[in-house]
Design a protein around this motif. Structure first.
Motif, PDB file in Angstrom:
ATOM      1  N   LEU A 180       5.861  16.489  -5.176  1.00 23.75           N
ATOM      2  CA  LEU A 180       4.954  17.476  -6.100  1.00 23.75           C
ATOM      3  C   LEU A 180       5.154  17.099  -7.459  1.00 23.75           C
ATOM      4  CD1 LEU A 180       3.360  19.965  -6.444  1.00 23.75           C
ATOM      5  CD2 LEU A 180       5.299  21.357  -6.492  1.00 23.75           C
ATOM      6  N   LEU A 181       6.672  16.966  -7.835  1.00 24.99           N
ATOM      7  CA  LEU A 181       6.895  16.488  -9.373  1.00 24.99           C
ATOM      8  C   LEU A 181       6.261  15.096  -9.387  1.00 24.99           C
ATOM      9  CD1 LEU A 181       8.365  16.600 -11.820  1.00 24.99           C
ATOM     10  CD2 LEU A 181      10.402  15.470 -10.587  1.00 24.99           C
ATOM     11  N   ARG A 182       6.097  14.206  -8.466  1.00 21.31           N
ATOM     12  CA  ARG A 182       5.293  12.763  -8.592  1.00 21.31           C
ATOM     13  C   ARG A 182       4.012  13.029  -8.855  1.00 21.31           C
ATOM     14  NH1 ARG A 182       6.202   7.564  -8.013  1.00 21.31           N
ATOM     15  NH2 ARG A 182       4.051   6.341  -7.593  1.00 21.31           N
ATOM     16  N   ALA A 183       3.440  13.895  -8.322  1.00 24.36           N
ATOM     17  CA  ALA A 183       1.921  14.506  -8.508  1.00 24.36           C
ATOM     18  C   ALA A 183       1.604  14.819  -9.865  1.00 24.36           C
ATOM     19  CB  ALA A 183       1.258  14.991  -7.390  1.00 24.36           C
ATOM     20  N   ARG A 184       2.462  15.921 -10.187  1.00 25.45           N
ATOM     21  CA  ARG A 184       2.578  16.255 -11.516  1.00 25.45           C
ATOM     22  C   ARG A 184       2.429  15.423 -12.697  1.00 25.45           C
ATOM     23  NH1 ARG A 184       6.594  20.675 -12.215  1.00 25.45           N
ATOM     24  NH2 ARG A 184       5.698  20.788 -14.302  1.00 25.45           N
ATOM     25  N   THR A 185       3.611  14.438 -12.626  1.00 25.41           N
ATOM     26  CA  THR A 185       3.917  13.411 -13.319  1.00 25.41           C
ATOM     27  C   THR A 185       2.670  12.359 -13.481  1.00 25.41           C
ATOM     28  OG1 THR A 185       6.143  13.514 -12.904  1.00 25.41           O
ATOM     29  CG2 THR A 185       5.442  11.568 -14.288  1.00 25.41           C
ATOM     30  N   LEU A 186       1.906  11.958 -12.388  1.00 21.22           N
ATOM     31  CA  LEU A 186       0.916  11.111 -12.241  1.00 21.22           C
ATOM     32  C   LEU A 186      -0.322  11.927 -13.356  1.00 21.22           C
ATOM     33  CD1 LEU A 186       0.864  10.055  -8.558  1.00 21.22           C
ATOM     34  CD2 LEU A 186       0.917   8.460 -10.475  1.00 21.22           C
ATOM     35  N   THR A 187      -0.352  13.182 -12.874  1.00 23.93           N
ATOM     36  CA  THR A 187      -1.490  14.084 -13.537  1.00 23.93           C
ATOM     37  C   THR A 187      -1.165  13.766 -15.178  1.00 23.93           C
ATOM     38  OG1 THR A 187      -1.785  15.529 -11.849  1.00 23.93           O
ATOM     39  CG2 THR A 187      -2.602  16.149 -14.174  1.00 23.93           C
ATOM     40  N   ALA A 188      -0.028  13.840 -15.608  1.00 24.97           N
ATOM     41  CA  ALA A 188       0.233  13.903 -17.049  1.00 24.97           C
ATOM     42  C   ALA A 188       0.111  12.573 -17.610  1.00 24.97           C
ATOM     43  CB  ALA A 188       1.799  14.357 -17.165  1.00 24.97           C
ATOM     44  N   ARG A 189       0.661  11.525 -16.870  1.00 22.63           N
ATOM     45  CA  ARG A 189       0.352   9.996 -17.149  1.00 22.63           C
ATOM     46  C   ARG A 189      -1.027   9.791 -17.310  1.00 22.63           C
ATOM     47  NH1 ARG A 189       0.813   4.620 -14.757  1.00 22.63           N
ATOM     48  NH2 ARG A 189       0.918   3.196 -16.744  1.00 22.63           N
ATOM     49  N   GLY A 190      -1.955  10.421 -16.250  1.00 20.80           N
ATOM     50  CA  GLY A 190      -3.253   9.830 -16.317  1.00 20.80           C
ATOM     51  C   GLY A 190      -3.932  10.372 -17.526  1.00 20.80           C
ATOM     52  N   HIS A 191      -3.550  11.498 -17.910  1.00 16.84           N
ATOM     53  CA  HIS A 191      -4.073  12.083 -19.257  1.00 16.84           C
ATOM     54  C   HIS A 191      -3.817  11.448 -20.477  1.00 16.84           C
ATOM     55  CE1 HIS A 191      -5.757  15.242 -21.815  1.00 16.84           C
ATOM     56  NE2 HIS A 191      -4.634  15.408 -22.835  1.00 16.84           N
ATOM     57  N   CYS A 192      -2.607  10.860 -20.382  1.00 16.24           N
ATOM     58  CA  CYS A 192      -2.251  10.108 -21.410  1.00 16.24           C
ATOM     59  C   CYS A 192      -2.808   8.645 -21.712  1.00 16.24           C
ATOM     60  CB  CYS A 192      -0.645   9.701 -21.619  1.00 16.24           C
ATOM     61  SG  CYS A 192       0.473  11.162 -21.804  1.00 16.24           S
ATOM     62  N   LEU A 193      -3.146   8.308 -20.424  1.00 13.44           N
ATOM     63  CA  LEU A 193      -3.812   6.679 -20.213  1.00 13.44           C
ATOM     64  C   LEU A 193      -5.361   7.197 -20.779  1.00 13.44           C
ATOM     65  CD1 LEU A 193      -2.219   5.585 -16.744  1.00 13.44           C
ATOM     66  CD2 LEU A 193      -1.789   4.602 -19.143  1.00 13.44           C
ATOM     67  N   LEU A 194      -5.986   8.164 -20.443  1.00 12.14           N
ATOM     68  CA  LEU A 194      -7.194   8.512 -20.773  1.00 12.14           C
ATOM     69  C   LEU A 194      -7.411   8.664 -22.513  1.00 12.14           C
ATOM     70  CD1 LEU A 194     -10.030   8.796 -19.962  1.00 12.14           C
ATOM     71  CD2 LEU A 194      -9.554  11.374 -20.083  1.00 12.14           C
ATOM     72  N   ARG A 195      -6.415   9.049 -22.982  1.00  6.71           N
ATOM     73  CA  ARG A 195      -6.444   9.548 -24.426  1.00  6.71           C
ATOM     74  C   ARG A 195      -6.274   8.200 -25.303  1.00  6.71           C
ATOM     75  NH1 ARG A 195      -9.256  13.905 -25.177  1.00  6.71           N
ATOM     76  NH2 ARG A 195      -8.087  15.880 -25.280  1.00  6.71           N
ATOM     77  N   LEU A 196      -5.407   7.104 -24.533  1.00  8.23           N
ATOM     78  CA  LEU A 196      -5.203   5.996 -25.001  1.00  8.23           C
ATOM     79  C   LEU A 196      -6.355   4.858 -24.845  1.00  8.23           C
ATOM     80  CD1 LEU A 196      -1.519   5.812 -23.960  1.00  8.23           C
ATOM     81  CD2 LEU A 196      -2.359   5.855 -26.479  1.00  8.23           C
ATOM     82  N   GLY A 197      -7.566   5.127 -23.994  1.00  2.30           N
ATOM     83  CA  GLY A 197      -8.680   4.481 -23.842  1.00  2.30           C
ATOM     84  C   GLY A 197      -8.588   3.700 -22.552  1.00  2.30           C
ATOM     85  N   ARG A 198      -7.368   3.743 -21.920  1.00  5.15           N
ATOM     86  CA  ARG A 198      -7.216   3.111 -20.474  1.00  5.15           C
ATOM     87  C   ARG A 198      -7.795   3.878 -19.528  1.00  5.15           C
ATOM     88  NH1 ARG A 198      -0.861   1.824 -20.650  1.00  5.15           N
ATOM     89  NH2 ARG A 198      -1.484   0.981 -18.672  1.00  5.15           N
ATOM     90  N   ARG A 199      -9.092   3.850 -19.281  1.00  2.00           N
ATOM     91  CA  ARG A 199      -9.945   4.741 -18.333  1.00  2.00           C
ATOM     92  C   ARG A 199      -9.657   4.427 -16.883  1.00  2.00           C
ATOM     93  NH1 ARG A 199     -13.296   8.335 -20.383  1.00  2.00           N
ATOM     94  NH2 ARG A 199     -14.564   8.442 -18.458  1.00  2.00           N
ATOM     95  N   GLU A 200      -9.733   2.980 -16.513  1.00  5.26           N
ATOM     96  CA  GLU A 200      -9.588   2.800 -15.273  1.00  5.26           C
ATOM     97  C   GLU A 200      -7.944   3.045 -14.643  1.00  5.26           C
ATOM     98  OE1 GLU A 200     -10.597  -1.450 -14.038  1.00  5.26           O
ATOM     99  OE2 GLU A 200     -12.613  -1.354 -15.176  1.00  5.26           O
ATOM    100  N   ASP A 201      -7.121   2.808 -15.454  1.00  3.81           N
ATOM    101  CA  ASP A 201      -5.626   3.044 -15.202  1.00  3.81           C
ATOM    102  C   ASP A 201      -5.569   4.637 -15.122  1.00  3.81           C
ATOM    103  OD1 ASP A 201      -4.777   0.466 -15.166  1.00  3.81           O
ATOM    104  OD2 ASP A 201      -4.256   0.671 -17.188  1.00  3.81           O
ATOM    105  N   ALA A 202      -6.208   5.473 -15.874  1.00  6.10           N
ATOM    106  CA  ALA A 202      -6.312   6.908 -15.867  1.00  6.10           C
ATOM    107  C   ALA A 202      -6.911   7.438 -14.645  1.00  6.10           C
ATOM    108  CB  ALA A 202      -7.087   7.579 -17.053  1.00  6.10           C
ATOM    109  N   ARG A 203      -8.175   6.809 -14.245  1.00  6.30           N
ATOM    110  CA  ARG A 203      -8.781   7.160 -12.842  1.00  6.30           C
ATOM    111  C   ARG A 203      -7.826   6.873 -11.700  1.00  6.30           C
ATOM    112  NH1 ARG A 203     -13.455   5.547 -15.512  1.00  6.30           N
ATOM    113  NH2 ARG A 203     -13.312   3.240 -14.692  1.00  6.30           N
ATOM    114  N   ALA A 204      -7.053   5.754 -11.755  1.00  4.04           N
ATOM    115  CA  ALA A 204      -6.137   5.486 -10.588  1.00  4.04           C
ATOM    116  C   ALA A 204      -4.896   6.454 -10.688  1.00  4.04           C
ATOM    117  CB  ALA A 204      -5.525   4.098 -10.977  1.00  4.04           C
ATOM    118  N   ALA A 205      -4.411   6.693 -11.710  1.00  3.87           N
ATOM    119  CA  ALA A 205      -3.332   7.960 -11.611  1.00  3.87           C
ATOM    120  C   ALA A 205      -3.856   9.392 -11.358  1.00  3.87           C
ATOM    121  CB  ALA A 205      -2.608   7.923 -13.238  1.00  3.87           C
ATOM    122  N   HIS A 206      -4.989   9.556 -11.673  1.00  7.56           N
ATOM    123  CA  HIS A 206      -5.576  10.959 -11.344  1.00  7.56           C
ATOM    124  C   HIS A 206      -5.825  10.925  -9.846  1.00  7.56           C
ATOM    125  CE1 HIS A 206      -5.142  12.976 -15.171  1.00  7.56           C
ATOM    126  NE2 HIS A 206      -6.172  12.219 -15.577  1.00  7.56           N
TER     127      HIS A 206
END
Length: 218
Positions: free
Chosen positions: A60-86
């Motif tokens: 559960l912690l890993r999934a939450r951390t992936l969600t948070a990282r995915g949001h940061c990646l999207l804000r940084l313009g790394r859309r493909e990496d963000a989609r993979a994390a989410h």
């Protein structure tokens, strides 16, 4: 402030203190959003994902951390990496079976939808998030999902549906006194009313939204 948070995160990670990481995660994500700490926070979340074992107690912690990282990646313009994390986060939460996982899944879908390029797929993702938030009786999430559904309907060219979603979001946020939600809903509703040529109504909503935003310090 960011140095203290980074140090506390680092200490918890070095000690493999999952409880401390879990308790800090939501606050760090919100601070990241409001302070613009996307690059530094993405590194913190990535370090946690690399260091923590992927075992049942930590999923559960890993999934939450992936969600948070995915949001940061999207804000940084790394859309493909963000989609993979989410996508990984949503898959993990789909496999879980607990009330907390259900609510975390609703939030993961809310953020995942912003990284999806196809508006029709976005609509499906946000609709599922909205349904899950309703099931969980999460008032903040219901308002946020309605707002995102409105933005998606506008992208699909359905201005009437967009207006209805944003008005529903506004009424909901007013009822629960979610002032940031009120500001966003009024701004979005005003934009739709302007598209419809209802300029006086649009100006009233936009001004009201700006007043709320200024009062909140946005």
């Amino acid at each position: 402030e960011s140095e203290n948070i980074t140090a506390a995160w680092g200490y918890a990670l070095a000690a493999a203190d999952r409880d401390s990481l879990a308790s800090m995660l939501d606050g760090l994500l919100w601070l990241t959003e409001y302070r613009g700490w996307f690059r530094s926070s993405e590194r913190l979340f990535a370090a946690a994902l690399a260091a923590l074992p992927d075992d049942p107690p930590g999923r559960l912690l890993r999934a939450r951390t992936l969600t948070a990282r995915g949001h940061c990646l999207l804000r940084l313009g790394r859309r493909e990496d963000a989609r993979a994390a989410h996508t990984e986060a949503v898959h993990a939460l789909d496999m879980a079976d607990s009330p907390e996982a259900l609510e975390r899944l609703a939030f993961a879908l809310l953020l995942m939808g912003t990284a999806v390029d196809d508006p029709s797929e976005q609509m499906r993702v946000f609709a599922r998030s909205h349904a899950l938030y309703q099931t969980a009786n999460d008032d903040w999430g219901v308002g946020a999902a309605l707002n995102n559904l409105g933005e998606c309907a506008e992208l699909l060219g359905d201005v009437a549906a967009a207006r209805d979603y944003h008005r529903a979001s506004l009424n909901h946020c007013l009822r629960i006194d979610d002032q940031p939600g009120v500001a966003f809903a009024r701004a979005n509703l005003g934009g739709i009313l302007r598209l419809e040529g209802r300029l006086d109504e649009a100006e009233a909503e936009l001004r009201a939204g700006l007043e709320v935003a200024h009062a909140l310090g946005f």
